[in-house]
Design a protein around this motif. Sequence first.
Motif, PDB file in Angstrom:
ATOM      1  N   ARG A  44       0.964  -1.341   0.051  1.00  0.00           N
ATOM      2  CA  ARG A  44       0.156  -0.003  -0.146  1.00  0.00           C
ATOM      3  C   ARG A  44       0.865   1.320   0.039  1.00  0.00           C
ATOM      4  O   ARG A  44       0.712   2.157  -0.720  1.00  0.00           O
ATOM      5  CB  ARG A  44      -0.973  -0.049   1.111  1.00  0.00           C
ATOM      6  N   ASN A  47       3.367   1.228  -3.464  1.00  0.00           N
ATOM      7  CA  ASN A  47       2.634   1.300  -4.613  1.00  0.00           C
ATOM      8  C   ASN A  47       1.824   2.465  -4.776  1.00  0.00           C
ATOM      9  O   ASN A  47       1.699   3.479  -5.792  1.00  0.00           O
ATOM     10  CB  ASN A  47       1.737   0.223  -4.797  1.00  0.00           C
ATOM     11  N   THR A  48       1.355   3.192  -3.687  1.00  0.00           N
ATOM     12  CA  THR A  48       0.706   4.375  -3.724  1.00  0.00           C
ATOM     13  C   THR A  48       1.841   5.551  -4.132  1.00  0.00           C
ATOM     14  O   THR A  48       1.519   6.507  -4.939  1.00  0.00           O
ATOM     15  CB  THR A  48       0.063   4.761  -2.279  1.00  0.00           C
ATOM     16  N   GLN A  51       2.596   5.407  -7.728  1.00  0.00           N
ATOM     17  CA  GLN A  51       1.491   5.983  -8.453  1.00  0.00           C
ATOM     18  C   GLN A  51       1.422   7.459  -8.397  1.00  0.00           C
ATOM     19  O   GLN A  51       1.205   8.339  -9.589  1.00  0.00           O
ATOM     20  CB  GLN A  51       0.382   5.142  -8.358  1.00  0.00           C
ATOM     21  N   ARG A  57      -2.046   5.212 -12.999  1.00  0.00           N
ATOM     22  CA  ARG A  57      -2.890   4.238 -12.449  1.00  0.00           C
ATOM     23  C   ARG A  57      -2.023   3.189 -11.827  1.00  0.00           C
ATOM     24  O   ARG A  57      -2.102   2.777 -10.916  1.00  0.00           O
ATOM     25  CB  ARG A  57      -3.940   4.025 -12.919  1.00  0.00           C
ATOM     26  N   LEU A  59      -1.096  -0.807 -11.258  1.00  0.00           N
ATOM     27  CA  LEU A  59      -1.823  -2.189 -10.866  1.00  0.00           C
ATOM     28  C   LEU A  59      -2.510  -1.471  -9.587  1.00  0.00           C
ATOM     29  O   LEU A  59      -1.823  -1.098  -8.646  1.00  0.00           O
ATOM     30  CB  LEU A  59      -0.892  -3.196 -10.453  1.00  0.00           C
ATOM     31  N   LYS A  60      -3.815  -1.853  -9.195  1.00  0.00           N
ATOM     32  CA  LYS A  60      -4.231  -1.126  -7.597  1.00  0.00           C
ATOM     33  C   LYS A  60      -3.970  -1.962  -6.712  1.00  0.00           C
ATOM     34  O   LYS A  60      -3.693  -3.307  -6.704  1.00  0.00           O
ATOM     35  CB  LYS A  60      -5.645  -1.704  -7.863  1.00  0.00           C
ATOM     36  N   ASN A  61      -3.749  -1.351  -5.724  1.00  0.00           N
ATOM     37  CA  ASN A  61      -3.241  -1.969  -4.234  1.00  0.00           C
ATOM     38  C   ASN A  61      -4.063  -3.319  -4.129  1.00  0.00           C
ATOM     39  O   ASN A  61      -3.577  -4.356  -3.468  1.00  0.00           O
ATOM     40  CB  ASN A  61      -3.473  -1.015  -3.010  1.00  0.00           C
ATOM     41  N   ASP A  62      -5.213  -3.197  -3.925  1.00  0.00           N
ATOM     42  CA  ASP A  62      -6.346  -4.172  -3.768  1.00  0.00           C
ATOM     43  C   ASP A  62      -6.031  -5.635  -4.573  1.00  0.00           C
ATOM     44  O   ASP A  62      -6.059  -6.625  -4.122  1.00  0.00           O
ATOM     45  CB  ASP A  62      -7.650  -3.892  -3.962  1.00  0.00           C
ATOM     46  N   PHE A  63      -5.813  -5.234  -5.766  1.00  0.00           N
ATOM     47  CA  PHE A  63      -5.408  -6.240  -6.762  1.00  0.00           C
ATOM     48  C   PHE A  63      -4.151  -7.273  -6.449  1.00  0.00           C
ATOM     49  O   PHE A  63      -4.211  -8.347  -6.251  1.00  0.00           O
ATOM     50  CB  PHE A  63      -5.302  -5.811  -8.299  1.00  0.00           C
TER      51      PHE A  63
END
Length: 134
Positions: A44, A47-48, A51, A57, A59-63
């Motif tokens: 989290r 990766n945040t 980005q 964007r 890959l999303k953290n949740d993914f």
Amino acid sequence: LLNNEELILKKFKQRWRRCLKKSLNQNILIEEIRDSFSAENHIRLFNTKLQEENKFRGLKNDFLISLMRENKKSSNMHLYIAYKLFDKKDIKVPLGMLLDIDHGTTTSFLIGYINKDGRELNANYQLFCHLDAH
């Protein structure tokens, strides 16, 4: 793997060799994060930052977290964190991270983040050396 380190390094391009050697002299520690809770927090955080700093964007953290949870049983996902070590106070300052996944005999790089200090110390060269270490 039968070759010693010197022979392997000679096969690298000169710039890569030079940057790796510089990095190895910087008192950098690479840790593999195995604890799920800690790994999720690191993903989290880094990766945040990745980005936000690069304004994309990705890959999303949740993914990434759900992928890590699914692969926890088979241990084929690896999260490495690079730290700068300061001897006098036993302080570790984060420089960056790398997340990869194994599938068969191949390892794929998923995401990586290096902050400004990590770039100056060439921490990414040591992180990438861990891609093939498992």
